[in-house]
Design an enzyme around this catalytic site. Structure first.
Site, short mmCIF file in Angstrom:
data_model
loop_
_atom_site.label_atom_id
_atom_site.label_comp_id
_atom_site.label_asym_id
_atom_site.label_seq_id
_atom_site.Cartn_x
_atom_site.Cartn_y
_atom_site.Cartn_z
N GLY D 130 0.81 -1.21 0.00
CA GLY D 130 0.00 0.00 0.00
C GLY D 130 0.85 1.26 0.00
O GLY D 130 1.27 1.73 1.05
N SER D 132 0.61 4.11 -3.04
CA SER D 132 -0.05 5.25 -3.68
C SER D 132 -1.34 5.66 -2.99
O SER D 132 -2.06 4.84 -2.44
CB SER D 132 -0.37 4.93 -5.14
OG SER D 132 0.80 4.74 -5.85
N SER D 164 -2.09 -3.56 -6.15
CA SER D 164 -2.26 -4.78 -6.93
C SER D 164 -2.64 -5.93 -6.02
O SER D 164 -2.00 -6.17 -5.00
CB SER D 164 -0.97 -5.14 -7.65
OG SER D 164 -0.63 -4.13 -8.54
N GLU D 249 13.25 -3.52 -6.91
CA GLU D 249 12.29 -4.20 -7.78
C GLU D 249 12.36 -3.74 -9.23
O GLU D 249 11.54 -4.11 -10.04
CB GLU D 249 10.86 -3.98 -7.27
CG GLU D 249 10.40 -2.54 -7.41
CD GLU D 249 8.88 -2.40 -7.35
OE1 GLU D 249 8.31 -1.78 -8.26
OE2 GLU D 249 8.28 -2.91 -6.39
#
Lengths: 365, 382, 365, 382
Positions: D130, D132, D164, D249
């Site tokens: 979490g 944005s 996501s 990432e």
């Protein structure tokens, strides 16, 4: 990279940096050959790196030589180093000893050179086009017809006629004319024509790849430097968002190109090359157009002047991308490999460790 | 998006007949020049310019009293694109015809018009444009070349850079400061002066282009005396006058056709070789060219009507110059060759010219970034 | 543009604007057909524009119709308008009167439909794939085999099996199955197969070109609007240099596309088409990828949600660029024209005024 | 340019053997899943995740005491790229394996490690991230979700967006404000909390992707009570911890291989059709893939060595995601088809997935503009 290699490259780097000035490079286009720098290269042994010491060469391996050529590209060295090295390597496969002379070569399909045996030796007749540095070279390695068969020969250039011509970078790319020239003796050996062509094309493609990757590093350096020094609207260029986009794309193309070039050099150095040269020359030739465009866009008007160092780099990239196969040529080569692969899937091909031994080292056959 | 609307124009029967006349003339001259890329900047031939002058194709839209032919701007468009497509040498009179003539017509005194325009139209009087300075490229407010009014006329001091063809021109229109810069009105106080380049105190030093060719220059002014009456238009209004010129010059066929001789040679070779695959790969260029040409023609019509074409003209320049570059990139892949300025193979030579001149296409007349800023401002403002 | 045309387009614009909401378009993908809007189109006469009044059509010319389809593309109208118009035009060439029904058509090479004469009439057997809007259409215009010869037929869809499928935009693209269906009478006419295919492909290509050019205008409007409304780092987006680059490229591709589309529409309207359709569909299909990418990049995360209107436009562009020929298809068509041109030079071809009469209007032959 | 140096890595004999083992496993599972584009985000299969957990291929580099296998990061690289290339459904455990596990290892308490890591490694415990918020996309300092410390633990209020897989996950790592924002230190005062998504007060509302699929969500927190010990790492250090994750990432194979299943299908079809021309046109993709893969592998090695890969990782993400998109653009031209999510032709379906997922590739994990800013800063700083 081994410690030894690091030392060699470090000293070569220093040598080029101190001796290969912008002016020296410009002189090439004024018709002045950089004699002095060439002598230094010969003395330092660089012109025969990769030729075994047992043959009077400097020793070292192809990996060393190709990284030296990367530096050559980075400094736009105005000398026939890659041609001389290539010929020496090809001759070394035939146990021909190393030399201090300048060599060049041509495998152009349009060449038609006939050799005939005479009472006193041989007679040479014919023409070779796009021969790099011919005006300065001592001898030319080339495919010839001899008694109806294809052979590879090393021809002396003293008596040959040379028409001057040049590539986009102003590097000599001459036409050589042999008008029934008699010589006593020449290097003349059997050759499987197609195989020899492929060998030279692969080797040439890899060498240009190495040189281009060095040139791209130079281009990135010049561009970053300019973006730091130059101001617009009161801020250094690199603070402008549009310029940041340029620098980032330039960095990306350069790193991708250097990486795939290094991969190909490493594979070749280990004698295990499958698709690496094709993929690398394809990528470098493709990127060359992008990076040169960005670098010029970024440099603005000053960058298109003959005065500025930039054009020495971009013009070499424009010339080299088309030499020894442009991106379409290598794409077709790569396509053929994929078509005829015995692997089931593309993924298996990609992850396969190459095991094909490079033909170089088998002698000129 | 009204600012982006472009009319679709067609040519009339008479215009087509006229096109044919132009084409026949060029064909008859084919032996006298070598077709080249970027010929409006690099193809210098006073002889050819004079021939065009005789045909009445320089200053052809101008009033007859000043040597013009009072023809339409679409007819002028036809002449220009035929010449560019053929790679004809039109650099000598280019700026005089495109920019300086219209400038005099709009802002000049009767004396200036009577003196300069007929000579320009004859193809014997060449101009170059003095805008950029080393510290005033994109930002013309920073211009420091200045003219002081004296009893003998203006006294000009300073320098200009990147002036195309100054070494081959008779006069230069110099944008210079005629009154001091005020912080809040930095574009005021600039004026345009006609400078005779043979005047004492003018030094022209060619700057070599990356090919080694000499197209542009540094021009130095050391106390150059200029007659008072050589000011063009209003004193202090020079920036606005120059900007109007710039917008005018962005959408012409010279922003699309600079590398057309290469494209023609490419297609010709592919037809000869019956290379169907190569031809297919070239066709994206052709469709781009079609759309750019119709944009350019439509804008020429809008200009004639006096419409605001600032946004669309910037678009043509941005896309057109990219297209010109792209011709070289596509051509070199379709026909592998040894591009060289010294080659005797036509394709290789035109390709070399296109590659080496390429960086210039997107620089001259406003960089990509500046053009795109203009476009966005125009589009967002609606 | 005539005053009359301006009035027609203006009122169509208003109609679409007020009746074709985002929600209505979404409903298409939920399986709900926009009955009401379709009735309005039928009542207004739009579904038979270009069919002569003498045949009960609305009259007007192709030019009017194609500009209406441009508006259709701009508003992503979720209805089989272009298919119905195309079929009506093709039928009108045969003096078949205008109708208020929904038509569709297919000229897919994979279709194999056999028609046999029976005692009671005809029997239809076979399958048609990628048939737009088949589930909602009354009849299908398609190439068939009849007694060993190719014919064009208008087949009723009531009894046909329809497998649902859809294109990237969620527009129906169904498979139609005729399992030995008996009908009393059908429209069945001789046809020169290749010529008919070319005619339909050209007409379809032009129609998609018109629709795509409208969609691109919508895309540009949405993007400009977003760049004005949305702020980042305290400034509206359009003040950021990177965003300015995006908007400028988007504007350029859109104007170039609209211009070449309008040129093709105009040429077709005059019955004089040579290379215009090929060049236009090529350009539009090529630009579609660029403009959709930029618009999404500019809109960020919000733009990839189903909620946002953007995807209705981008997905249509992605679908339409491949329908009736992608850019490579039309490049090959154009290449053939250039290859076989009787003009001496490319420049003569480019500046030539087209004189080839468009085959449409000659009847289905 | 030392920051841009990437070593050329090769795999050892043992690693190759291991690759073969992974490949055989995937082959044996082929019937259980449908190969798809972008499978690390869209391919949700708890069954498959558990099978991977059983093989020891989730959290495989972690210490054995937490369920890991202490294997090298190059071995993990092999597992990931084999799974991605096959389009296997690995979305369920993806973020837990890639991000949350390493986060706990680096900053977590012993209790957190003991509780979460073994479950993650089993393939039964799924996390989402979490970050944005509607007004904090590129600029995380603007985060307004906040947690207040009370006697019962943290009380969380606010919302996250674009998370996501939250609707399919067990927990979320929430970056939130735990002390008020100071103007000059706006990145301080943020912390990472582990939130059990089944807690009262958590509402998850899927946001439909443009395809209609549900991949990401809005997640609302209304006075959600979170045990005090669920903070990860240091209070107030959340921004730095999150940034480190982001850099980590950016260079993985998932930035290169999202559309590989389409490329595989393209090449397979061309081989089958003996389409030499089409194959030639595809080869630029292949050379790009080679160079990107060697960059990515080299950076994986640098990461293992603890080197700073901020610049090069951003490069891989920027170029890799463009490459992923480009696969679709090239494929659709070489084989003309009717791309459709509902097609039963494999090529058409994979092509549709690639086109429709395309816009997401360059958005997730930092937009193009942000990445390029990072690169330029890195390059200019030397």
């Amino acid at each position: 990279m081994s410690d030894m290699q690091e030392i060699i490259l470090d000293s070569t780097n220093k040598m080029f940096k101190s001796l290969c000035s912008k002016e020296l490079i410009d002189q090439l286009e004024e018709g002045i050959f950089a004699e002095e720098l060439w002598s230094v290269l010969v003395e330092s042994g660089i012109t025969s790196v990769g030729v075994p010491e047992s043959l009077g060469g400097t020793g070292g391996d192809y990996n060393d030589a190709l990284h030296i050529l990367q530096l050559y590209g980075r400094f736009s060295v105005p000398l026939p180093l890659s041609e001389t090295l290539m010929v020496q390597w090809l001759l070394a496969d035939h146990r021909v000893p190393a030399s201090r002379e300048i060599f060049t070569l041509s495998v152009n399909l349009k060449n038609k050179i006939e050799i005939e045996e005479t009472t006193k030796g041989y007679s040479i007749r014919g023409k070779a086009v796009h021969v790099p540095w011919a005006r300065h070279a001592k001898s030319l390695l080339v495919l010839v017809n001899f008694e109806g068969a294809s052979k590879v020969a090393l021809l002396p250039l003293e008596q040959a006629g040379v028409e001057y011509n040049s590539n986009l970078a102003g590097e000599p790319s001459d036409t050589v004319n042999f008008e029934s020239i008699d010589v006593e003796n020449i290097f003349l050996e059997d050759v499987e024509e197609e195989k020899f062509r492929m060998k030279v094309t692969n080797l040439g493609g890899l060498i240009k790849t190495a040189m281009m990757s060095g040139a791209m590093e130079a281009l990135l350096e010049l561009s970053v430097l300019y973006s730091k020094e130059r101001e617009q609207f009161g801020r250094p260029l690199h603070r402008l968002q549009a310029i940041q986009q340029h620098i980032a794309v330039l960095s990306g193309e350069t790193v991708a190109s250097v990486t795939i070039a290094n991969k190909a050099i490493q594979a070749f150095g280990k004698g295990m090359v499958d698709h690496e040269i094709a993929a690398a020359k394809l990528k470098l030739s493709e990127s060359a157009g992008k990076v040169t465009e960005i670098a010029h866009q970024l440099h603005g008007a000053i960058g298109v002047t003959h005065e500025h160092r930039l054009n020495q780099v971009t013009r070499r990239l424009w010339a080299w991308r088309d030499e020894f196969g442009n991106e379409n040529y290598w794409a077709d080569q790569l396509a053929e490999k994929v078509m005829s692969s015995n692997k089931e899937s593309l993924w298996e091909m990609i992850t396969d460790r190459p095991v094909t031994k490079v033909p170089l080292g088998e002698g000129i056959k | 998006m009204n600012k982006l609307k472009i009319p679709i124009m067609g040519f009339t029967e008479e215009q087509e007949t006229f096109r044919n006349e132009v084409r026949q003339f060029i064909k008859s001259e084919k032996e006298t020049f070598e077709s080249q890329v970027d010929s409006w900047l690099s193809g210098y031939s006073p002889e050819f310019s004079q021939k065009l002058g005789k045909k009445g194709w320089i200053g052809m839209t101008w009033p007859k009293q000043y040597g013009g032919k009072e023809r339409s701007s679409l007819e002028r468009y036809i002449v220009i694109e035929e010449l560019l497509a053929a790679g004809a040498p039109i650099a000598a009179h280019w700026f005089a015809d495109r920019q300086t003539g219209p400038l005099f017509l709009k802002f000049g005194t009767d004396e200036q018009k009577e003196f300069f325009l007929p000579k320009i139209a004859e193809g014997t009087c060449y101009f170059s444009i003095g805008l950029s300075e080393p510290n005033a490229g994109s930002d013309l407010a920073a211009i420091s070349t200045k003219a002081e009014r004296t009893e003998n006329g203006w006294v000009l001091n300073g320098m200009k850079i990147w002036t195309s063809g100054a070494h081959l021109s008779d006069y230069m229109i110099v944008l210079c400061r005629t009154s001091p810069k005020k912080p809040d009105r930095k574009h005021e106080g600039l004026s345009q002066l006609v400078v005779d380049l043979s005047s004492p105190g003018v030094t022209i030093r060619p700057i070599k282009y990356l090919t080694g060719e000499e197209h542009f220059n540094e021009v130095f002014f050391e106390s150059v005396i200029i007659p008072e009456e050589n000011i063009v238009g209003q004193e202090g209004n020079g920036w606005k006058q120059s900007m109007a010129e710039l917008a005018y010059e962005r959408s012409g066929p010279e922003r699309i056709l600079s590398t057309f001789p290469l494209l023609e040679e490419l297609i010709g070779t592919l037809r000869e070789n019956k290379d169907v695959q190569g031809m297919g790969e070239s066709m994206k260029l052709l469709s781009q060219l079609y759309s750019l040409r119709h944009m350019s023609i439509g804008i020429a019509q809008l200009l004639e009507e006096g419409a605001d074409v600032n946004t669309t003209a910037a678009l043509v320049k941005d896309m057109g110059t990219k297209f010109e570059k792209n011709v070289a990139e596509v051509a070199r892949l379709i026909i592998a060759s040894h591009p060289s300025m010294t080659s005797d193979v036509r394709f290789e030579k035109l390709l070399a010219q296109s590659i080496l001149h390429g960086p210039g296409f997107t620089l001259r007349g406003g960089t990509t970034e500046i053009l795109r800023g203009i476009v966005t401002k125009g589009v967002v403002a609606e």
